[in-house]
Design an enzyme around this catalytic site. Structure first.
Site, PDB file in Angstrom:
ATOM      1  N   GLY A   1       0.832  -1.180   0.000  1.00  0.00           N
ATOM      2  CA  GLY A   1       0.000   0.000   0.000  1.00  0.00           C
ATOM      3  C   GLY A   1       0.874   1.241   0.000  1.00  0.00           C
ATOM      4  CE1 TYR A   2       3.620   2.892  -4.037  1.00  0.00           C
ATOM      5  CE2 TYR A   2       1.724   1.463  -4.306  1.00  0.00           C
ATOM      6  CZ  TYR A   2       3.035   1.792  -4.609  1.00  0.00           C
ATOM      7  OH  TYR A   2       3.749   0.994  -5.460  1.00  0.00           O
ATOM      8  CG  LEU A   3       2.426   4.947   4.326  1.00  0.00           C
ATOM      9  CD1 LEU A   3       3.700   4.902   5.145  1.00  0.00           C
ATOM     10  CD2 LEU A   3       1.210   4.935   5.231  1.00  0.00           C
TER      11      LEU A   3
END
Length: 157
Positions: free
Chosen positions: A29-31
């Site tokens: 996932g991407y912060l």
């Protein structure tokens, strides 16, 4: 600190599976998925990583990359802070002509998309292509994982 040099290709058949010497399940996932930087959380089997990638050069082959292994429980907690669009995929490692191709077969909303990447030691390095390798998509931001998380393959029609 390091520089990542890689090329990306679509995969035209499943022959790579017969040639694979390793397979991993990956959740990421991407912060932050800004076009100038991406901050990613990844769990690959039972190991977790925090990765920061910079903006690619004009050709899309080279960019800054920093990666650090982190605690698995911390990574799971960080997924709660990620932008919508968690990616799940199986990664196959294939050795071909002294290079290692990483072939990602996506699941979920990206099922049907298969992309191969190969890391190089220089931008001009010549590569021999296995028969299952298709069209080159290096530099096409549509195929960046950070974009696939926001604009899944199932909606590309």
């Amino acid at each position: 600190m390091s520089i990542e040099i890689e090329r990306k290709f679509l995969v035209k058949n499943l022959d790579f599976k017969k040639e694979s010497f390793d397979k991993k399940y990956i959740k990421q996932g991407y912060l932050n998925s800004d076009k100038n930087r991406a901050v990613r959380i990844r769990i690959a089997d039972n190991k977790a990583y925090l990765t920061i990638k910079g903006k690619s050069n004009l050709e899309g082959t080279t960019r800054f990359e920093w990666e650090k292994q982190i605690d698995l429980m911390e990574a799971e907690s960080l997924f709660l802070l990620c932008e919508p669009g968690i990616i799940e995929k199986h990664r196959y490692l294939v050795s071909y002509q002294s290079l290692i191709f990483e072939v990602d077969e996506f699941n979920g909303d990206n099922k049907g998309l298969i992309i191969a990447e190969v890391e190089l030691t220089s931008e001009n390095q010549k590569i021999e292509k296995p028969n299952w390798l298709g069209k080159e998509v290096t530099g096409d931001v549509k195929y960046y994982n950070s974009n696939i998380s926001k604009f899944p393959f199932k909606n590309w029609v």
